[in-house]
Design a protein around this motif. Structure first.
Motif, PDB file in Angstrom:
ATOM      1  N   LYS A 142      68.837  -4.542  34.644  1.00  0.00           N
ATOM      2  CA  LYS A 142      68.093  -5.613  35.409  1.00  0.00           C
ATOM      3  C   LYS A 142      69.222  -6.121  36.819  1.00  0.00           C
ATOM      4  CE  LYS A 142      65.343  -8.214  32.311  1.00  0.00           C
ATOM      5  NZ  LYS A 142      63.954  -6.987  31.906  1.00  0.00           N
ATOM      6  N   LYS A 196      67.724  -5.277  40.612  1.00  0.00           N
ATOM      7  CA  LYS A 196      66.648  -5.887  41.023  1.00  0.00           C
ATOM      8  C   LYS A 196      66.550  -6.908  41.958  1.00  0.00           C
ATOM      9  CE  LYS A 196      63.995  -7.160  36.779  1.00  0.00           C
ATOM     10  NZ  LYS A 196      63.320  -8.293  35.732  1.00  0.00           N
ATOM     11  N   ALA A 197      65.786  -7.167  42.809  1.00  0.00           N
ATOM     12  CA  ALA A 197      65.993  -7.982  44.133  1.00  0.00           C
ATOM     13  C   ALA A 197      66.169  -9.328  43.789  1.00  0.00           C
ATOM     14  CB  ALA A 197      64.862  -7.743  44.775  1.00  0.00           C
ATOM     15  N   LEU A 255      58.260  -7.009  38.539  1.00  0.00           N
ATOM     16  CA  LEU A 255      59.708  -6.728  37.671  1.00  0.00           C
ATOM     17  C   LEU A 255      60.149  -8.655  38.058  1.00  0.00           C
ATOM     18  CD1 LEU A 255      60.909  -2.987  38.399  1.00  0.00           C
ATOM     19  CD2 LEU A 255      60.105  -4.764  35.967  1.00  0.00           C
ATOM     20  N   ALA A 256      60.180  -8.535  39.871  1.00  0.00           N
ATOM     21  CA  ALA A 256      61.244  -9.454  39.819  1.00  0.00           C
ATOM     22  C   ALA A 256      60.672 -11.371  39.986  1.00  0.00           C
ATOM     23  CB  ALA A 256      61.240  -9.862  41.538  1.00  0.00           C
ATOM     24  N   ASP A 289      63.627  -2.591  31.803  1.00  0.00           N
ATOM     25  CA  ASP A 289      63.025  -1.686  32.299  1.00  0.00           C
ATOM     26  C   ASP A 289      62.421  -0.960  32.325  1.00  0.00           C
ATOM     27  OD1 ASP A 289      63.569  -5.542  34.727  1.00  0.00           O
ATOM     28  OD2 ASP A 289      61.853  -4.660  33.307  1.00  0.00           O
ATOM     29  N   PRO A 319      59.799   0.623  38.942  1.00  0.00           N
ATOM     30  CA  PRO A 319      59.106   0.959  39.739  1.00  0.00           C
ATOM     31  C   PRO A 319      58.352   2.848  40.324  1.00  0.00           C
ATOM     32  CG  PRO A 319      60.505  -0.636  40.426  1.00  0.00           C
ATOM     33  CD  PRO A 319      61.151   0.453  39.544  1.00  0.00           C
ATOM     34  N   ARG A 379      58.856  -3.507  42.435  1.00  0.00           N
ATOM     35  CA  ARG A 379      59.966  -4.962  41.968  1.00  0.00           C
ATOM     36  C   ARG A 379      59.871  -6.027  42.507  1.00  0.00           C
ATOM     37  NH1 ARG A 379      63.775  -2.269  41.421  1.00  0.00           N
ATOM     38  NH2 ARG A 379      64.957   0.188  42.178  1.00  0.00           N
TER      39      ARG A 379
END
Length: 182
Positions: free
Chosen positions: A46, A49-50, A73-74, A99, A102, A182
């Motif tokens: 993770k 991630k942004a 995801l975010a 995850d 993307p 994302r």
């Protein structure tokens, strides 16, 4: 008269069933997307991630075209999108510890009911990706529980509510595109 009392009881029963059905519909229509909304653990997968969730429930830009499942995801959110681009349903999910990257995927297998990696009985399993040797897919725990957080076990189960799992199961048939953003 016995026949008029039977008719009266049948009428009362029908009215009671209609009332219960209406109240159940009202309750489900006003329920939050995810009443438990579990806190997320911080697994190494993770970290890239942004930061922060997407504030909107609007379909993300660049999430493909046509009939598809979109997984952000975010935001930990899924959209079921019809052929016309209209969002049929959107809901929050609770991801496992791994995850997918993307990209574009397709539903590749499904199972009606199994035991999840965390030992919870799950249903409506829709698998679409693999990452780090872990199969990734959507599922609904029968007891509504979020995935267990065990740092020693890599899990790819993306949990959704039972109602959202029913909708996913009906929509995400084999070959259905799944876009991960994302």
């Amino acid at each position: 008269m016995p026949s008029s009392s039977s008719t009266f009881v049948a009428g009362l029963t029908a009215a009671a069933l209609a009332t219960v059905g209406f109240l159940a519909f009202q309750a489900s229509a006003n329920a939050p997307d995810d009443p438990a909304e579990p806190r997320r653990g911080s697994a190494p997968a993770k970290a890239a991630k942004a930061p922060g969730p997407i504030a909107s429930t609007a379909l993300p830009d660049g999430s493909g075209a046509g009939e598809r499942v979109v997984y952000a995801l975010a935001a930990d959110r899924v959209w079921l999108v019809g052929a016309d681009g209209h969002v049929n349903r959107t809901f929050k999910v609770a991801p496992g510890s791994v995850d997918p990257l993307p990209g574009s995927y397709a539903v590749r297998s499904r199972s009606g009911a199994i035991t999840g990696t965390d030992g919870a009985p799950v249903e409506h399993v829709v698998r679409f990706a693999e990452a780090d040797g872990v199969t990734i897919g959507f599922s609904a725990a029968l007891d509504g529980s979020p995935p267990e957080r065990d740092p020693r076990v890599q899990t790819g189960g993306i949990r959704q509510s039972v109602a959202d799992g029913d909708a996913m199961w009906a929509f995400a048939t084999i070959g259905r595109p799944v876009e991960v953003v994302r």
